[in-house]
Design an enzyme around this catalytic site. Structure first.
Site: not given
Length: 813
Positions: A482, A708
């Site tokens: 999965k 940033y």
């Protein structure tokens, strides 16, 4: 490994200065290894260009305390345990021989002039579904490589495959004592290392020493070899033309492949291999013979042998500049391997125009005149359009070749590189190591700047077999694929698991299962979290839903009735304490009434999920879950008169609660090399390595910032490298700001400033690197477990978070 020094001393004929009661847990000859520790026994090997005795002071400073030496370095007499021997290489070999005797499983020993590594790798692939295999890493077949390979055996292995290479007389006797093979394979005898022997007969005699005490020798029947095999050695031979061989084989080309017809012991069957060149056919037959000897049924041999693949350990195919294809065989230059490489060129060529860059030929065993006459004829027969020769000898014989240009050395070729006008052609690079043809390969290779997640399929097979070794023979195995195979990729891993014959695959949602079925996966697939709206698609694609509520059960039964299904498999989920999904005890009467008497569906399995299988502090709770599962599942089985598969264990449960294996277990994160138990982790192999490159390097001054928010301020002149991977690729922003690091040139480069959407920046002030250099984001170091611990999360989140825009590259070592 766990050995006392006092037991090692007599085996290597050493004189001990120190504590005899110290425990040795590993062996090393590499002073740079980060695995050297207080339990390391370091063998100080001495060679022509290096003497490891000089590294002992540094090793002592790093905590190493046990050394095998020719002499104790001055001033270190009482600072460590020293085992003095006359010859440290001989001592290493004696130690490996002693260690090998501790294990009593089959060992396949391989020798020959060509094909050893390929046969070893192919046998590992063919036999790994059934064995936990220890094999030589890469081409560790030398006087040093063989003992290091054997010392890697541990108690989990039940089959060994080791190759042995020699270059002169009296070498194989030493390797035989170390490998002690029970099954021998003699591969092709060619001209490699001929100069170390008087003649071909002497070389074959020396190689046959490896099988002195083997129970059987597998080989291609040959008059000369037959005359040299000792009468007491049992043989299992094959031939394409000699009816006296144990196995007779015929071959024919079929659609670009080779069909073999095998006749053996009154049986005959066909097998197809995906190759047509002579060398690959011989290597594949040797592997097939080993499978026959080990008792494999023809249908298993047929199924597996057709999946053999090109081993890129030596011949590597790469994209080149200006629409060229590069076949990189720059590791050796002997006549026999040239033949193999030219065959490979013909099979793999992407462009009609063929060029060979060829160095002087070594290890041919032929007079020089005869050698280059044969080489020129060989190249002509392969219709090579252009020859670029490098070296004094090939320049001398340039008149024997058509359309050739020669250079005295590699640097001279590089200086003239632009004038060679490489374009729209397939280029074979074939040179001896001393010519450093990797420089040429680097110039020719197409420069791709991409971030990739490399998935080691060998490691997945290893980890699968590790957990399989913990199971009872009758216990089935479901493997979870999965979440895109825990971030590693779905189909490719599912295909490998199908090859390894696991019993079930597990996915979270229907679309994951549909994708696998559409891609050709035939294994039964269980959908763990199906939505009611997906039931129609589940039925259409022959998936098997987990049912965890009365509402869901009735919805599925309604569709099953409409489609008039009969005995369609479903899986009943019980809630035993996880409190996530599943039927609780008070739901059982209604569940039983609903299931009783219907023929539309069949309860294929009953399952539950453990909440604390990885945390032994909650041992009592885990045991209570198992007890409740036993109670509820037994009631269902009794009242419905059914005998479905039962399963409750996940990866950690397999290790911590083996008594609750029931009919099946579910393997998840462990397949990908991750365990919550450090003692177990050392037996697992890393599967995924996330890599990128350096896009740009700049130098900033004190007081300047990066990224940033100016969250990194330089305190001094700093070199900053930008890496093209960011949080959109799955790298958590919290891993930045000097908490995390990447690996460049095997050195840590701390991540500075905030991680951006598509980029991150690292400090490389202390690293000698340049733009374009590779970068490891995670893999062996740092591994995802370490990253998860630092971020206060779990490895699952790190793995499954890697974006689909990151290319997955699957490979076998």
């Amino acid at each position: 490994m766990s050995l006392k020094i006092q037991h090692i001393v007599p085996e290597i004929q050493a004189r001990l200065s120190g504590n005899p009661d110290i425990e040795i847990t590993n062996v090393s000859i590499d002073s740079r290894s980060l695995q050297n520790n207080s339990g390391t026994l370091f063998f100080a090997l001495s060679g022509q260009n290096n003497d490891a005795h000089s590294y002992i002071p540094d090793l002592i400073g790093k905590g190493v305390r046990n050394f095998v030496v020719n002499h104790i370095p001055k001033g270190l007499e009482n600072k460590a345990n020293f085992l003095e021997v006359n010859n440290t290489l001989q001592a290493l070999q004696d130690f490996a021989s002693y260690y090998r005797k501790s294990f009593h499983f089959p060992i396949i020993g391989i020798t020959g002039s060509n094909g050893k590594t390929i046969v070893k790798e192919w046998l590992n692939f063919l036999l790994s579904p059934d064995y936990n295999i220890i094999r030589s890493p890469k081409s560790y077949n030398s006087q040093v490589g063989v003992p290091l390979s054997v010392i890697s055996i541990n108690e989990k292995h039940n089959l060994g495959i080791f190759e042995a290479g020699i270059s002169t007389v009296h070498e194989m006797e030493k390797l035989e004592k170390i490998i002690q093979p029970t099954i021998g394979i003699l591969t092709n005898i060619g001209s490699a290392h001929d100069e170390g022997f008087q003649n071909q007969e002497e070389k074959i005699k020396e190689k046959l020493y490896l099988f002195e005490h083997s129970e059987v020798l597998i080989y291609q029947k040959n008059t000369l070899v037959d005359s040299l095999i000792k009468p007491d050695i049992k043989t299992f031979s094959w031939s394409l033309d000699n009816k006296e061989a144990s196995v007779h084989i015929s071959q024919k080309s079929v659609a670009g492949k080779t069909q073999l017809t095998i006749t053996y012991d009154k049986i005959s069957f066909d097998a197809v291999i995906p190759f047509q060149d002579k060398a690959s056919i011989e290597n594949a037959i040797n592997c097939l013979m080993a499978m026959l000897y080990l008792g494999y049924l023809p249908e298993i041999i047929q199924e597996r042998i057709q999946l053999l693949y090109s081993v890129e350990m030596r011949l590597k195919v790469k994209n080149g500049i200006n629409n060229t294809e590069i076949i990189d065989d720059s590791y050796s230059s002997d006549y026999q391997s040239l033949r193999i490489a030219l065959d490979f060129l013909e099979q793999q060529k992407q462009y009609k125009k063929k060029t060979i860059i060829l160095s002087d030929i070594f290890q041919s065993g032929l007079p020089t005149d005869d050698l280059y006459k044969r080489v020129s004829e060989l190249i002509a027969s392969n219709k090579i359009d252009r020859v670029i020769g490098v070296g004094e000898e090939i320049g001398t014989y340039s008149g024997s070749f058509k359309n050739i240009i020669t250079y005295k050395n590699t640097d001279e070729l590089i200086a003239d590189f632009k004038n060679l006008n490489f374009a729209n052609e397939t280029i074979l690079i074939k040179g001896a190591r001393i010519f450093q043809f990797e420089k040429i390969a680097s110039l020719l290779e197409e420069k791709t700047h991409e971030t990739v997640l490399e998935i080691n399929l060998n490691a997945i097979s290893h980890n699968l077999n590790f957990f399989r070794s913990k199971l009872k023979p009758e216990t089935k195995l479901m493997v979870m694929v999965k979440a895109f195979g825990y971030g590693s990729g779905g189909f490719e891993i599912a295909k490998l698991l199908e090859y390894h014959k696991v019993d079930y695959l597990g996915v979270a949602f229907a679309d994951e299962g549909i994708a696998l079925k559409s891609a050709g996966i035939t294994l039964p697939i269980m959908v763990l979290n199906p939505e009611n709206t997906s039931f129609g698609a589940i039925i259409e694609h022959n998936l098997e839903p987990e049912i965890y509520s009365i509402k869901g059960l009735r919805a599925f039964l309604k569709i099953a009735e409409q489609r008039n299904l009969q005995q369609f498999p479903i899986h009943i989920k019980l809630d035993t304490g996880m409190h996530r999904l599943g039927f609780q005890e008070n739901d059982l009467p209604e569940l039983i009434d609903t299931l009783r008497g219907t023929s539309y569906i069949q309860v294929k399995s009953i399952l539950s999920h453990m909440a604390t299988s990885d945390d032994l502090e909650h041992h009592d709770f885990a045991k209570s879950q198992i007890a409740l599962f036993e109670k509820l599942s037994s009631r269902l089985m009794q009242e419905l008169s059914i005998e479905p598969i039962r399963h409750i264990l996940n990866t950690s449960g397999i290790s911590n609660y083996p008594e609750a294996q029931y009919g099946m277990v579910r393997l998840g994160i462990g397949l990908y090399g991750i365990s919550n138990d450090p003692s177990e982790t050392k037996y697992l192999e890393n599967v995924g390595t996330l890599k990128s490159i350096i896009s740009q390097i700049r130098t900033i001054q004190s007081g300047e910032s990066v990224g940033y928010g100016r969250r990194f301020m330089a305190q001094k002149e700093t070199r900053i490298a930008t890496i093209p991977i960011g949080y959109a690729d799955g790298i958590p922003r919290s891993w930045g700001n000097q908490l995390g690091y990447v690996l460049i040139k095997n050195e840590k480069a701390p991540i500075v400033g905030s991680i951006c959407m598509d980029m991150l920046m690292v400090d490389v002030s202390a690293i000698d690197c340049q733009e374009g250099d590779p970068v490891v984001i995670f893999g062996e170091n740092p591994n995802v477990t370490y990253i998860a611990e630092k971020l206060g999360t779990i490895p699952y989140e790190i793995l499954t978070g890697i974006s689909h825009r990151v290319k997955r590259v699957f490979y076998r070592e």
